[in-house]
Design an enzyme around this catalytic site. Structure first.
Site, PDB file in Angstrom:
ATOM      1  N   LYS A  17      -4.158  10.611 -11.479  1.00 42.22           N
ATOM      2  CA  LYS A  17      -5.583  10.467 -11.774  1.00 42.22           C
ATOM      3  C   LYS A  17      -6.413  11.254 -10.763  1.00 42.22           C
ATOM      4  CE  LYS A  17      -7.410   6.502 -12.928  1.00 42.22           C
ATOM      5  NZ  LYS A  17      -7.877   5.090 -12.868  1.00 42.22           N
ATOM      6  N   ASP A  40       0.855  -1.183   0.000  1.00 39.86           N
ATOM      7  CA  ASP A  40       0.000   0.000   0.000  1.00 39.86           C
ATOM      8  C   ASP A  40       0.895   1.237   0.000  1.00 39.86           C
ATOM      9  OD1 ASP A  40      -1.774   2.112   0.595  1.00 39.86           O
ATOM     10  OD2 ASP A  40      -3.010   0.845   1.884  1.00 39.86           O
TER      11      ASP A  40
END
Length: 239
Positions: free
Chosen positions: A184, A120
């Site tokens: 993004k 992560d």
């Protein structure tokens, strides 16, 4: 950019073929039919890319020239790896001279010339491990990270924007002077503080929506070009 050797259609399915899945829900069947018949999906199969997302990066680069001259690249939210494929090619990254690092909590198949971290990005150890993997300051930090969708537009937007903000702070802390940041976002407004941070630290900040992004998608990309260097006041990474 030299295109990779054509790999052929590995699915064994004829391009443009209908989907016949009686057990699928109508919505799932519609999505699968659209996906299989998507021209960018077909091009990705033919040109050897792992995903249609490759063409989003290529289209952005065609207009904004963010890959040219990049020696080291860090790819956040990299799975399945199409952006890393491009990064390895433009940097000349090899197994003996790694110049690309990719991170995702999803498993990602090996790519030559790419160090892959299944981790992560919000893990405290992730930032330093990425920089160590490429051996110095990257010239490009790119993020295709998006939070799992809940179906609630505002919630999805906020969660993905948080990832974008963390990626931006990371980019500011590690980029080489003159480097670029691409991330993004979702339509719905970029937080003012984030835009101010980027404008303070980069020479140009723009929103872009490449043609390879589906027309109905709320996906956009935030591009910050020309990092001014760390003599400028900026924030720090916060998970």
């Amino acid at each position: 950019m030299t295109k990779p050797t054509i790999a052929g259609n590995r699915t064994g399915r004829k391009l443009g073929q209908r989907v016949k899945k009686k057990k699928l829900k109508a919505s799932s069947r519609e999505w699968l039919h659209r996906h299989i018949n998507d021209p960018y999906v077909q091009r990705a199969q033919l040109e050897g890319y792992r995903a249609r997302a490759a063409f989003k990066l290529l289209e952005i680069d065609e207009k904004h020239q963010i890959l040219k001259g990049a020696r080291r690249i860090i790819d956040l939210g990299a799975a399945p790896g199409s952006w890393s494929q491009i990064a390895a090619k433009v940097t000349g990254s090899t197994e003996d001279d790694i110049r690309v690092a990719a991170i995702d909590f999803l498993e990602m198949a090996h790519l030559p010339g790419v160090t892959i971290l299944q981790l992560d990005f919000l893990d405290p150890d992730a930032p330093q491990r990425l920089v160590d993997a490429v051996g110095g300051e990257p010239d490009l930090v790119m993020s295709d990270m998006a939070a799992p969708t809940t179906g609630h537009h505002r919630t999805d937007h906020l969660r993905t924007m948080h990832l974008c903000e963390v990626a931006a702070h990371f980019a500011i802390e590690v980029l080489a002077e003159g480097g670029h940041f691409l991330a993004k976002t979702f339509q719905g407004g970029t937080e003012r503080d984030l835009l101010n941070l980027l404008k303070q630290n980069f020479r140009q900040v723009v929103h872009v929506k490449p043609g390879a992004s589906r027309a109905e998608s709320v996906e956009m990309f935030l591009l910050a070009k020309g990092f001014k260097g760390r003599n400028v006041e900026h924030g720090t990474i916060s998970a």
